[in-house]
Motif scaffolding. Sequence first.
Motif, PDB file in Angstrom:
ATOM      1  N   ARG A 230     -15.695 -37.582  10.457  1.00 22.59           N
ATOM      2  CA  ARG A 230     -16.497 -37.841   9.853  1.00 22.59           C
ATOM      3  C   ARG A 230     -16.076 -40.026   9.584  1.00 22.59           C
ATOM      4  O   ARG A 230     -16.804 -40.892   9.204  1.00 22.59           O
ATOM      5  N   HIS A 231     -15.132 -40.116   9.029  1.00 30.60           N
ATOM      6  CA  HIS A 231     -14.547 -41.741   8.626  1.00 30.60           C
ATOM      7  C   HIS A 231     -14.242 -42.737   9.726  1.00 30.60           C
ATOM      8  O   HIS A 231     -15.014 -43.792  10.023  1.00 30.60           O
ATOM      9  N   LEU A 232     -13.761 -42.045  11.059  1.00 29.04           N
ATOM     10  CA  LEU A 232     -13.629 -42.643  11.925  1.00 29.04           C
ATOM     11  C   LEU A 232     -14.636 -43.015  12.871  1.00 29.04           C
ATOM     12  O   LEU A 232     -15.592 -43.875  13.309  1.00 29.04           O
ATOM     13  N   HIS A 233     -16.042 -41.716  13.485  1.00 28.52           N
ATOM     14  CA  HIS A 233     -17.695 -42.764  13.578  1.00 28.52           C
ATOM     15  C   HIS A 233     -18.268 -43.268  12.753  1.00 28.52           C
ATOM     16  O   HIS A 233     -18.511 -44.039  13.197  1.00 28.52           O
ATOM     17  N   ALA A 234     -17.831 -43.278  11.909  1.00 25.82           N
ATOM     18  CA  ALA A 234     -19.220 -44.390  10.563  1.00 25.82           C
ATOM     19  C   ALA A 234     -18.672 -45.412  11.455  1.00 25.82           C
ATOM     20  O   ALA A 234     -19.071 -46.722  11.180  1.00 25.82           O
TER      21      ALA A 234
ATOM     22  N   ALA B 277     -24.870 -42.515  24.120  1.00 30.59           N
ATOM     23  CA  ALA B 277     -23.597 -43.015  23.760  1.00 30.59           C
ATOM     24  C   ALA B 277     -21.856 -42.882  25.121  1.00 30.59           C
ATOM     25  O   ALA B 277     -22.015 -42.178  25.738  1.00 30.59           O
ATOM     26  N   ARG B 278     -21.666 -43.547  24.262  1.00 29.97           N
ATOM     27  CA  ARG B 278     -20.314 -43.945  25.225  1.00 29.97           C
ATOM     28  C   ARG B 278     -18.838 -43.403  24.290  1.00 29.97           C
ATOM     29  O   ARG B 278     -17.603 -43.061  25.297  1.00 29.97           O
ATOM     30  N   VAL B 279     -19.059 -43.210  23.607  1.00 23.05           N
ATOM     31  CA  VAL B 279     -17.564 -42.603  22.644  1.00 23.05           C
ATOM     32  C   VAL B 279     -18.227 -41.156  21.786  1.00 23.05           C
ATOM     33  O   VAL B 279     -19.009 -41.783  21.098  1.00 23.05           O
ATOM     34  N   CYS B 280     -16.807 -40.739  22.257  1.00 24.82           N
ATOM     35  CA  CYS B 280     -17.196 -39.104  21.169  1.00 24.82           C
ATOM     36  C   CYS B 280     -15.689 -39.057  20.890  1.00 24.82           C
ATOM     37  O   CYS B 280     -14.363 -38.969  20.604  1.00 24.82           O
ATOM     38  N   VAL B 281     -15.660 -38.671  19.022  1.00 25.55           N
ATOM     39  CA  VAL B 281     -15.275 -38.776  18.631  1.00 25.55           C
ATOM     40  C   VAL B 281     -15.022 -37.088  17.892  1.00 25.55           C
ATOM     41  O   VAL B 281     -15.866 -36.242  17.056  1.00 25.55           O
TER      42      VAL B 281
ATOM     43  N   GLY C 295     -20.196 -51.606  16.042  1.00 29.05           N
ATOM     44  CA  GLY C 295     -21.506 -52.046  16.999  1.00 29.05           C
ATOM     45  C   GLY C 295     -20.880 -50.326  18.230  1.00 29.05           C
ATOM     46  O   GLY C 295     -21.457 -50.749  19.629  1.00 29.05           O
ATOM     47  N   PHE C 296     -20.382 -49.663  18.166  1.00 32.80           N
ATOM     48  CA  PHE C 296     -19.803 -48.735  19.523  1.00 32.80           C
ATOM     49  C   PHE C 296     -21.444 -47.779  19.187  1.00 32.80           C
ATOM     50  O   PHE C 296     -21.538 -47.216  18.461  1.00 32.80           O
ATOM     51  N   ALA C 297     -21.182 -47.715  20.403  1.00 33.42           N
ATOM     52  CA  ALA C 297     -21.963 -46.100  21.066  1.00 33.42           C
ATOM     53  C   ALA C 297     -21.319 -44.753  20.673  1.00 33.42           C
ATOM     54  O   ALA C 297     -21.027 -44.835  21.612  1.00 33.42           O
ATOM     55  N   ALA C 298     -21.255 -44.344  19.202  1.00 35.90           N
ATOM     56  CA  ALA C 298     -20.359 -43.142  19.385  1.00 35.90           C
ATOM     57  C   ALA C 298     -21.319 -42.182  18.620  1.00 35.90           C
ATOM     58  O   ALA C 298     -22.363 -42.289  17.606  1.00 35.90           O
ATOM     59  N   VAL C 299     -20.639 -40.574  19.174  1.00 35.16           N
ATOM     60  CA  VAL C 299     -21.324 -39.993  18.520  1.00 35.16           C
ATOM     61  C   VAL C 299     -19.928 -38.818  17.902  1.00 35.16           C
ATOM     62  O   VAL C 299     -19.491 -39.260  18.020  1.00 35.16           O
TER      63      VAL C 299
END
Length: 568
Positions: free
Chosen positions: A254-258, A291-295, A264-268
């Motif tokens: 949760r912290h890293l995604h936020a 989105a291009r990044v998944c945490v 400015g990363f397109a992350a989920v």
Amino acid sequence: MTFPTLPEPLAAALSARGYADPTPVQAAVLAEEARGRDLLVSAQTGSGKTVAFGLAIADELLADGALPQPTAPLALAIAPTRELALQVAKELGWLYERGRVVTCVGGMDAARERRNLSYGAHIVVGTPGRLRDHLERGSLDLSALRAVVLDEADEMLDMGFREDLEEILDATPETRRTLLFSATLPKPIVALARTYQRDAHRIATVSDTAGHADIAYQAVAVAPADIENVVVNLLRLHEAETAILFCATRDNVRHLHASLVERGFAAVALSGEHSQSERNNALAALRDGRARVCVATDVAARGIDLPGLSLVVHVEVPRDAEVLQHRSGRTGRAGSKGTAVIIVPYPRRRRVDGMLRGARIQAEWIQPPSPELIRAADRERLLARLLQPQEVDEEDRDLAAKLLAERSPEDIAAALVHTMRASLPAPEELIAAEQRAERRPPRPEIQNGDFGPSAWFRLDVGRRQNADPRWLLPLLCRRGHITKDAIGAIRIGPNETAVEVRGDVAAKFAHALTRTAGSAEDGIAIEPMDAGPGGPPRGGPAQRPPHRARPTHARPNGPRGPRQGRPR
């Protein structure tokens, strides 16, 4: 190497998908010595094993080259997660185009699954818990079953599905074939195979000398306070089409995604706190490019197959080599190349070295990506993108002519470059203590002026673990719930560091350490030390205090020293 003679429907399906040659695991299950036998297969994720077991059970499904009318299922495939089960069903769906494949997975509509089962099926694909539920309710009839496939069996046992699997397998006919696929073959898997398989043919396509031929492993040693910044710079350096970042807990996800979204990363995010609809939306965003990044956590990412996934970052060090390989196996699939990067806090480098040696993985130790390196890569990517041939229409040319009438070509090109750069998250400045240590001798001590009454604490890291005040200060403040003004001298020895804490906050600092020790991710032990009124000796904290000292003549066989004159 080409596919052996296959029934016409399967050959046509493979040809339509562009399959020309089988992968090693596909060739092995189609070999003459494997036909009709139980199989115990160790194969890497992404090696084409779903198609492999689809081909392996063809003799049990097809009669005279065609499927019979769907009634009670002829084959059952069990997978550890919803995503993997749905992916398996999709693969088997195109392989057996005229077959009826029914899914039974947790988080979906159970009543709808019961209706689908009542209409008949050739193949049922599901997760252990949901399949057991349908079996106990009487909606899943396994009396006609001819083949059972356990996909990623090691993960199913790790996730606690042993009882579910045993109940399902006990309800199947003894004449069935049992095909067990697993990335690794630990003792519990071998025991399960011994119980439920007969004279199993063992197939091993996992290399004994390397983790995965299509994955380039890298490791980067960083200051613990710099981990998040290094994640940012790795993403910016690689600019991967899709990347997955592994964390140990849902709170860290949760912290890293936020933090990434804020930059400015397109992350989920994927973790145990997300519902099935949220997971489906996140995976859809990754697959369609929104989105291009998944945490993700380890469990939440199991069974995920993302096209174009070329970068895996272990934000937190895996607990063992198996987890490392499972995480990394999300990339480098089906012949594609991938990169797996392990972010290693300085104090844990020795442990990671040992884990890599144990897994026989050759990892390249690299420096953290600097902003200068990232900007150089950006320039190359921008030039390559802008110099690509473009198809333009008249409207585009009219707008270009208006721009040229107002500005010079140099100004327009500069504005275009600026616009493209503005959409990229900024790289982060790093502490880079290791690089600074190479250019100058380490500072063994810093002093915070006239400090007054104080207490001393010991850290189990020193110069040999790249200890540096630049990252020790934030760690001490975070773990001890104090500000940097409350920290005095920091004396760094070869393997230990002594830290002076202002007397009026020492008790609060010690209490906070006891509360944060169990949840600390940095792996550093901090404890009070009896330093006396003058502080620790100038020789550094490597000289242990009296209450932990050992006589100089002590030996491992006891406090009295070696036994002399006695025969062995």
